[in-house]
Design a protein around this motif. Structure first.
Motif, PDB file in Angstrom:
ATOM      1  N   HIS A 112       0.817  -1.207   0.000  1.00 22.59           N
ATOM      2  CA  HIS A 112       0.000   0.000   0.000  1.00 22.59           C
ATOM      3  C   HIS A 112       0.853   1.261   0.000  1.00 22.59           C
ATOM      4  N   SER A 144       4.268   3.832  -1.181  1.00 16.22           N
ATOM      5  CA  SER A 144       4.983   4.235  -2.386  1.00 16.22           C
ATOM      6  C   SER A 144       6.182   3.317  -2.599  1.00 16.22           C
ATOM      7  N   ASP A 145       6.762   3.380  -3.795  1.00 17.67           N
ATOM      8  CA  ASP A 145       7.915   2.524  -4.088  1.00 17.67           C
ATOM      9  C   ASP A 145       9.059   2.779  -3.104  1.00 17.67           C
ATOM     10  N   TYR A 189      -8.743 -10.864  -5.411  1.00 15.21           N
ATOM     11  CA  TYR A 189      -7.499 -10.142  -5.138  1.00 15.21           C
ATOM     12  C   TYR A 189      -6.959 -10.500  -3.756  1.00 15.21           C
ATOM     13  N   ALA A 201       2.041  -5.086  -4.254  1.00 11.94           N
ATOM     14  CA  ALA A 201       1.837  -3.752  -4.823  1.00 11.94           C
ATOM     15  C   ALA A 201       1.082  -3.833  -6.146  1.00 11.94           C
ATOM     16  N   ASP A 202       1.437  -4.816  -6.978  1.00 10.55           N
ATOM     17  CA  ASP A 202       0.762  -4.948  -8.268  1.00 10.55           C
ATOM     18  C   ASP A 202      -0.695  -5.383  -8.101  1.00 10.55           C
ATOM     19  N   ALA A 261      -2.667  -2.366  -6.782  1.00 12.35           N
ATOM     20  CA  ALA A 261      -2.862  -1.382  -7.845  1.00 12.35           C
ATOM     21  C   ALA A 261      -3.890  -1.877  -8.856  1.00 12.35           C
ATOM     22  N   THR A 267      -7.375  -1.544  -7.407  1.00 21.58           N
ATOM     23  CA  THR A 267      -7.801  -0.140  -7.380  1.00 21.58           C
ATOM     24  C   THR A 267      -8.274   0.311  -8.752  1.00 21.58           C
ATOM     25  N   ILE A 268      -7.511  -0.064  -9.774  1.00 20.88           N
ATOM     26  CA  ILE A 268      -7.899   0.304 -11.136  1.00 20.88           C
ATOM     27  C   ILE A 268      -9.211  -0.373 -11.518  1.00 20.88           C
TER      28      ILE A 268
END
Length: 414
Positions: A50, A52-53, A232, A275-276, A279, A282-283
């Motif tokens: 969740h 940032s990189d 997910y 992370a993938d 993401a 979310t998309i």
């Protein structure tokens, strides 16, 4: 029928997991069998998805360097961070019940009190994770040192990490008390009955009845399988489970797999998968919202469908990466069995040597070279098998590292 003098065959090993197996799990949001909770490390790595990189990299560096990260013991959580997830979902369920205008006046204060108690528990857990002693540096000198070393997680990122921990993939979070599973009509009937009974029996009994209806304890699914909120969460839990199996396997930490351990960073691999997946989910939610907002606009709906189709290869690759992680877990667990056999052979050889030396000293018979030769051949056979395991494992790690698995079309989870 096994003939006398011959060992009974061992149990048949299960077939290796395939990407298709994991894809079916995600489509049904179910993993067969009773599944243990994720370890604290797996939960923290997944929660870092969740962030940032840059912040995620800090969490991974802390774990790789053996620096403190949040644990369930720091929040007095029994059963890992899954308890935090259940607490968060219970609060949401109670909030929904309190918003029901038909909730009897006798029951509402009891439920509201329960909501406040749970909220305090969640706030205490949040403070322990974000500002608790013994996890992140709190002194100015300590913060400066951690920043220089690139391992200091800023306050805003700790907040996000805690939020991520409240979404720890957890089996059967929807299988709590009756009211949590009921529809609005059933909620009205049950709450009304409890309110009437509590009025007659007194507040103490009312508390007990409401406590039973909204019980904290989760019950397993009837068929013993692990159910999840969506596909997910299912794939995140599967990845975390395979990570735990590898990390907990003694063979993975043995000298036999030194090269393989240096070829892949399991913490970074799981964090990247998380992370993938986060993401992608979310998309997908945004696309669904856009589709509803599009109404009867055919052009916009076609565009959304086209963009959704472009995400399918991403989902396919994620499934392949998790399948590769499963293959690594299966190989190291098989190697652990082989290592135990080799250790037993070595122990037996030691006993034989002691017996042979005693017999030689007594002069009653010559040393039996045949037995020693047999054991040596068995040990060598075990070492050859380990070399095979190392070769297979290297191939699985290559799949994780390069991500060039063959693309197969699979439907995104709803």
């Amino acid at each position: 029928m096994t003939e006398p003098g011959f060992p009974h065959p061992g149990p048949r090993l299960p077939d290796p997991l395939t990407p298709s197996d994991i894809g079916r799990w995600c489509e049904k949001s179910v993993i067969p069998g009773v599944q243990p909770e994720l370890s604290d490390d797996a939960a923290v790595v997944i929660a870092s998805g969740h962030l940032s990189d840059a912040a995620r990299g800090i969490v991974i560096r802390r774990m790789s360097a053996g620096l403190p990260v949040p644990t369930s013991s720091s929040i007095n959580g029994a059963g890992g961070f899954g308890g935090l997830r259940r607490l968060q979902r219970s609060i949401g369920a109670i909030e929904a019940q309190l918003a029901n205008p038909m909730l009897p006046s006798m029951v509402a204060p009891v439920i509201r009190s329960r909501r406040n108690t749970m909220t305090r528990r969640l706030d205490d857990a949040r403070k322990n994770v974000i500002t608790g002693k013994g996890i992140f540096a709190t002194s100015i000198r300590g913060i400066r040192r951690e920043r220089r070393e690139g391992v200091h997680l800023e306050l805003v990122d700790r907040e996000r990490l805690f939020v991520g921990l409240t979404y720890t993939p957890t089996p059967n979070v929807n299988s709590g008390g009756y009211v949590r599973r009921a529809g609005s009509a059933a909620i009205d009937r049950v709450a009304g009955a409890v309110g009437a009974a509590a009025t007659r029996a007194g507040l103490d009994k009312g508390n007990r009845w409401v406590n039973e209806i909204l019980g904290d304890l989760e019950t397993p699914s009837p068929n013993g399988d692990a159910k999840f909120v969506d596909g997910y969460e299912t794939i995140l839990f599967a990845a975390g489970s395979f990570y735990d199996r590898i990390i907990r396997c003694p063979a993975w930490h043995s000298d036999h797999f030194d090269m393989q351990r240096t070829a892949v960073d399991l913490n970074a691999e799981l964090a990247d998968i998380a992370a993938d997946v986060i993401a992608l989910r979310t998309i997908r939610v945004d696309l669904d919202n856009s589709r509803r907002a599009a109404g009867f606009d055919a052009d916009l709906s076609d565009h959304i469908s086209s963009r959704e189709g472009s995400l399918r290869p991403v989902w396919t690759e994620l499934i392949d990466r998790v399948a590769a992680l499963a293959s690594v877990a299966e190989v190291v667990e098989s190697a652990a069995v082989e290592l135990r056999v080799i250790a037993e052979f070595a122990h037996t050889a030691t006993i034989d040597d002691r017996i042979d030396r005693l017999v030689a000293r007594s002069g009653e018979r010559e040393i039996s070279a045949d037995n020693t030769k047999r054991l040596t051949e068995q040990v060598r056979a075990g070492e050859d098998q380990l070399r095979i395991y190392r070769d297979v494992l290297q191939g699985n790690i290559a799949r994780l590292s390069t991500g060039d698995a063959t693309m197969r079309s699979r439907r995104l989870p709803e």
